[in-house]
Design an enzyme around this catalytic site. Structure first.
Site, short mmCIF file in Angstrom:
data_model
loop_
_atom_site.label_atom_id
_atom_site.label_comp_id
_atom_site.label_asym_id
_atom_site.label_seq_id
_atom_site.Cartn_x
_atom_site.Cartn_y
_atom_site.Cartn_z
N LYS A 192 0.81 -1.23 0.00
CA LYS A 192 0.00 0.00 0.00
C LYS A 192 0.84 1.28 0.00
CE LYS A 192 -3.68 -0.34 -0.38
NZ LYS A 192 -4.38 -0.61 -1.67
N THR A 247 2.32 0.77 -5.15
CA THR A 247 2.78 -0.32 -6.01
C THR A 247 2.06 -0.33 -7.35
OG1 THR A 247 2.56 -1.55 -3.93
CG2 THR A 247 3.47 -2.74 -5.83
N HIS A 295 6.60 -7.42 -2.57
CA HIS A 295 6.57 -6.69 -1.30
C HIS A 295 7.64 -7.24 -0.35
CE1 HIS A 295 3.08 -4.46 -2.38
NE2 HIS A 295 2.20 -5.42 -2.22
N SER A 312 -3.68 3.25 5.01
CA SER A 312 -4.05 2.56 3.77
C SER A 312 -4.03 1.04 3.96
CB SER A 312 -3.08 2.97 2.66
OG SER A 312 -3.50 2.44 1.43
N PHE A 361 -4.80 9.16 -10.36
CA PHE A 361 -5.54 8.31 -9.42
C PHE A 361 -6.99 8.10 -9.86
CE2 PHE A 361 -8.17 7.51 -5.70
CZ PHE A 361 -7.49 6.46 -5.11
N ARG A 394 -8.50 3.77 -2.74
CA ARG A 394 -9.37 4.47 -1.79
C ARG A 394 -9.29 5.99 -1.96
NH1 ARG A 394 -9.43 5.97 3.57
NH2 ARG A 394 -7.17 5.96 3.49
#
Length: 291
Positions: free
Chosen positions: A45, A48, A105, A135, A227, A253
């Protein structure tokens, strides 16, 4: 379709992990990287998908536009260590593209050694701890393959202790920062810089990759990877993933800097700042929590 059971955390070589990322461990560790592979590495988060999409657009947006409309980003840029619903390592092995774009990750000490041996280019993205925690909390709420995050207060304490999947944020960002000092093919990016001026950051990325793109191409990439555009795009917003409940919280989000202020109480913020000072006192790495 029944939702899968929530995963449970366990200690894996000193890092909190779940079986969804360790069940294929030996195969992942033996992954055969190629010299032209590009690895996108982040703590979960931290931007990525954003950087994955930017790289995919740069390399293949013009030559293979049909990919953008028909193949979800998680198949174009496979998640190396994931085991479900199919091993990401197998998807990476079969990628038809050159270069292959692969995401991870993993903390730096877990990265398969072939990436270093082949001197692969690596793009690391880091996000300030407060926004990253917020997040990741909401991601845990909506992703049924994550452990149950509990309430915000419980989650924040676990985040500070590194008791979340992929372990300590502090160890992750500083481990990769230290690697950058000795490994020249690592480009370390900050989420906050991308929010501030994504065009500038795309320029820097192109410079690192030795990628020549026209001003028009860079503008197109910057616009398509905004975004709100990605949030509306079924190929980048993860709305096709069955075990994610976007009604609880969308995968994409807010994509902002400073949303932590809507979650941290004054007391939580004071505790966090004190803990942060202790854990980050021996690094030159600096973050911004507002832009």
């Amino acid at each position: 379709m029944a939702t899968p059971p929530r995963s449970t955390l366990f200690d894996f070589h000193g890092v909190s992990m779940t079986k969804y990322f360790t069940d294929n461990w030996d195969n992942v560790q033996n992954f055969k990287a190629r010299p032209d592979d590009i690895l996108i590495a982040t703590y979960p988060k931290a931007g990525t998908t954003w950087v994955s999409y930017i790289l995919d657009l740069l390399y293949f947006g013009k030559t293979s536009p049909e990919r953008q409309a028909s193949i979800p980003i998680y198949d174009r840029v496979p998640f190396l260590e994931i085991c479900v619903p199919y091993p990401g390592k197998d998807v990476a092995d079969k990628l038809p593209t050159t270069p292959r774009l692969i995401k991870t990750h993993l903390p730096v000490q877990f990265v398969p050694k072939s990436f270093w041996e082949q001197n692969c280019r690596i793009v690391y993205v880091a996000r300030n701890a407060k926004d990253n925690a917020v997040s990741y909390f909401h991601f845990g709420r909506m992703n049924h393959r994550q452990p149950d995050p509990g309430d915000w207060s419980t989650y924040l304490k676990n985040f500070m202790k590194g008791k979340v999947v992929f372990g300590s944020w502090y160890d992750h960002v500083t481990g990769w920062w230290e690697k950058k000092q000795t490994y020249s093919n690592l480009h370390y990016m900050f989420f906050e810089n991308m929010i501030e001026d994504s065009g500038r950051e795309v320029d820097r990325l192109c410079f690192f990759l030795g990628f020549s793109a026209s001003a028009e191409e860079k503008e197109r990439v910057t616009t398509e990877s905004k975004f709100d555009n990605m949030k509306q795009n079924k190929m980048t917003n993860y709305s096709t993933v069955e075990f994610m409940n976007h009604k609880v919280s969308p995968f994409m989000r807010k994509g902002k800097v400073g949303d932590w202020k809507n979650h941290f109480t004054v007391a939580q913020n004071e505790d966090f700042d004190e803990d942060y000072r202790l854990k980050m006192k021996n690094t030159t790495l600096q973050f911004r929590t507002v832009v």
